[in-house]
Write a protein that holds these residues in place. Structure first.
Motif, PDB file in Angstrom:
ATOM      1  N   LEU A  53      24.357  26.933 -13.677  1.00 38.32           N
ATOM      2  CA  LEU A  53      24.191  25.679 -13.669  1.00 38.32           C
ATOM      3  C   LEU A  53      24.461  24.890 -12.220  1.00 38.32           C
ATOM      4  N   CYS A  54      25.024  25.760 -11.437  1.00 34.39           N
ATOM      5  CA  CYS A  54      24.946  25.211  -9.922  1.00 34.39           C
ATOM      6  C   CYS A  54      23.874  25.689  -9.093  1.00 34.39           C
ATOM      7  N   VAL A  55      23.315  26.825  -9.266  1.00 33.63           N
ATOM      8  CA  VAL A  55      22.229  27.643  -8.520  1.00 33.63           C
ATOM      9  C   VAL A  55      20.834  26.998  -9.002  1.00 33.63           C
ATOM     10  N   PHE A  56      20.806  26.792 -10.232  1.00 32.65           N
ATOM     11  CA  PHE A  56      19.225  26.739 -10.768  1.00 32.65           C
ATOM     12  C   PHE A  56      18.574  25.496 -10.295  1.00 32.65           C
ATOM     13  N   PRO A  57      19.357  24.454 -10.023  1.00 32.90           N
ATOM     14  CA  PRO A  57      18.624  23.183  -9.563  1.00 32.90           C
ATOM     15  C   PRO A  57      18.021  23.375  -8.129  1.00 32.90           C
ATOM     16  N   PHE A  58      18.902  24.364  -7.461  1.00 34.41           N
ATOM     17  CA  PHE A  58      18.255  24.698  -5.939  1.00 34.41           C
ATOM     18  C   PHE A  58      16.889  25.405  -6.022  1.00 34.41           C
ATOM     19  N   ILE A  59      16.824  26.320  -7.061  1.00 37.25           N
ATOM     20  CA  ILE A  59      15.988  27.292  -7.088  1.00 37.25           C
ATOM     21  C   ILE A  59      14.440  26.618  -7.825  1.00 37.25           C
ATOM     22  N   ALA A  60      14.745  25.362  -8.488  1.00 43.15           N
ATOM     23  CA  ALA A  60      13.573  24.701  -9.198  1.00 43.15           C
ATOM     24  C   ALA A  60      13.504  23.352  -8.391  1.00 43.15           C
ATOM     25  N   LYS A  61      14.116  23.388  -7.193  1.00 44.66           N
ATOM     26  CA  LYS A  61      13.837  21.890  -6.460  1.00 44.66           C
ATOM     27  C   LYS A  61      12.442  21.430  -6.451  1.00 44.66           C
ATOM     28  N   PRO A  62      11.643  22.225  -6.006  1.00 46.56           N
ATOM     29  CA  PRO A  62      10.153  21.847  -5.924  1.00 46.56           C
ATOM     30  C   PRO A  62       9.599  21.222  -7.161  1.00 46.56           C
ATOM     31  N   ILE A  63       9.945  21.772  -8.437  1.00 43.05           N
ATOM     32  CA  ILE A  63       9.438  21.273  -9.777  1.00 43.05           C
ATOM     33  C   ILE A  63      10.411  20.143  -9.931  1.00 43.05           C
ATOM     34  N   ILE A  64      11.440  19.913  -9.812  1.00 40.11           N
ATOM     35  CA  ILE A  64      12.247  18.859 -10.131  1.00 40.11           C
ATOM     36  C   ILE A  64      11.961  17.854  -9.502  1.00 40.11           C
ATOM     37  N   SER A  65      11.918  18.014  -8.068  1.00 38.05           N
ATOM     38  CA  SER A  65      11.299  16.668  -7.174  1.00 38.05           C
ATOM     39  C   SER A  65      10.000  16.333  -7.460  1.00 38.05           C
ATOM     40  N   ASN A  66       8.909  17.111  -7.830  1.00 39.03           N
ATOM     41  CA  ASN A  66       7.628  16.766  -8.208  1.00 39.03           C
ATOM     42  C   ASN A  66       7.387  16.072  -9.458  1.00 39.03           C
ATOM     43  N   VAL A  67       8.042  16.745 -10.603  1.00 34.04           N
ATOM     44  CA  VAL A  67       8.016  16.094 -11.927  1.00 34.04           C
ATOM     45  C   VAL A  67       8.785  14.697 -12.103  1.00 34.04           C
ATOM     46  N   PHE A  68       9.586  14.660 -11.203  1.00 32.54           N
ATOM     47  CA  PHE A  68      10.368  13.371 -11.233  1.00 32.54           C
ATOM     48  C   PHE A  68      10.211  12.608 -10.162  1.00 32.54           C
ATOM     49  N   GLY A  69       9.245  12.820  -9.228  1.00 35.25           N
ATOM     50  CA  GLY A  69       9.036  11.967  -8.014  1.00 35.25           C
ATOM     51  C   GLY A  69      10.056  11.605  -7.261  1.00 35.25           C
ATOM     52  N   MET A  70      10.785  12.578  -6.899  1.00 38.45           N
ATOM     53  CA  MET A  70      12.152  12.370  -6.028  1.00 38.45           C
ATOM     54  C   MET A  70      12.009  12.722  -4.623  1.00 38.45           C
ATOM     55  N   ASN A  71      12.330  12.016  -3.637  1.00 37.63           N
ATOM     56  CA  ASN A  71      12.241  12.086  -2.421  1.00 37.63           C
ATOM     57  C   ASN A  71      13.521  12.957  -1.930  1.00 37.63           C
ATOM     58  N   ASP A  72      13.857  13.473  -0.614  1.00 39.80           N
ATOM     59  CA  ASP A  72      15.013  14.263  -0.383  1.00 39.80           C
ATOM     60  C   ASP A  72      16.313  13.673  -0.636  1.00 39.80           C
ATOM     61  N   GLU A  73      16.248  12.390  -0.361  1.00 39.21           N
ATOM     62  CA  GLU A  73      17.521  11.674  -0.353  1.00 39.21           C
ATOM     63  C   GLU A  73      17.893  11.323  -2.070  1.00 39.21           C
ATOM     64  N   GLN A  74      16.864  11.211  -2.656  1.00 42.43           N
ATOM     65  CA  GLN A  74      17.072  11.137  -4.338  1.00 42.43           C
ATOM     66  C   GLN A  74      17.557  12.299  -4.794  1.00 42.43           C
TER      67      GLN A  74
END
Length: 202
Positions: free
Chosen positions: A159-180
């Motif tokens: 639960l802690c590690v996966f979001p960092f591995i999947a950051k490119p997908i999460i950021s692009n799918v949900f339209g997030m910049n680095d601060e978000q």
């Protein structure tokens, strides 16, 4: 002396970035020299081989990640507080070094024995047995439900590690910049802690 310290720090910072991006096999000494803003001859003056530089960078990153976890596991705080503190530390540490999970996974694929050896024999490797024994004691008291301590640890890490591995997908799918994304990870500390503790309710 100040120049030496500054140059060495430039090299270390550059090596961290290159190794995190390309791994040991993909990184070149020239890449590190270019990133540090020095020539290759000067890089070899300080660090004669890529392997030695990698060992230093990886050991430092590993110790920073494990030292606090070991302090949490061996500390005197109540079990549930340890879970919350561990989650906070993992997410805080990975936010500071977001490429670390992918880096470790890549190196595990390339040279699993080498990485496992570094983890198991790290000076600050967490006292997992103590943590597991505390969990078993909590189960016996009826404070938490019975479950495998290993499953709890794998659930927490995942639960802690996966979001960092999947950051490119999460950021692009949900339209997030680095601060978000950073704000999302701060929010995740509470979310993961609540999720884990809820799963432990008797």
């Amino acid at each position: 002396m100040q120049t030496t310290n500054t140059t060495e720090q430039q090299i270390i910072d550059a090596a961290k970035k290159i190794f995190m991006q390309k791994g040991l096999a993909g990184a070149r000494m020239q890449d590190i020299a270019d990133e540090a803003g020095i020539n290759k001859a000067m890089l070899h003056y300080y660090y004669r081989s890529k392997d030695k530089l990698f060992e230093m960078v990886f050991t430092e990153a590993l110790e920073q990640l494990l030292k606090r976890i070991n302090a949490i596991f061996t500390g005197d705080m109540p079990f549930k507080e340890k879970v919350a503190a561990a989650v906070d530390h993992y997410i805080t540490s990975l936010s500071a070094s977001p490429h670390l999970p992918i880096f470790i996974i890549n190196e595990l694929n390339q040279n699993p024995e080498r990485i496992v050896e570094r983890f198991v024999h790290a000076a600050e490797f967490p006292d997992i047995k103590k943590f597991m024994q505390e969990m078993l004691t909590e189960m016996e008291k009826g404070a938490i439900r019975k479950m495998s301590p290993l499953q709890l640890m794998m659930n927490t890490l995942s639960l802690c590690v996966f979001p960092f591995i999947a950051k490119p997908i999460i950021s692009n799918v949900f339209g997030m910049n680095d601060e978000q994304y950073k704000a999302l990870m701060e929010e995740r500390k509470k979310s993961v802690t609540e999720f884990i503790l809820m799963s432990l309710r008797p």
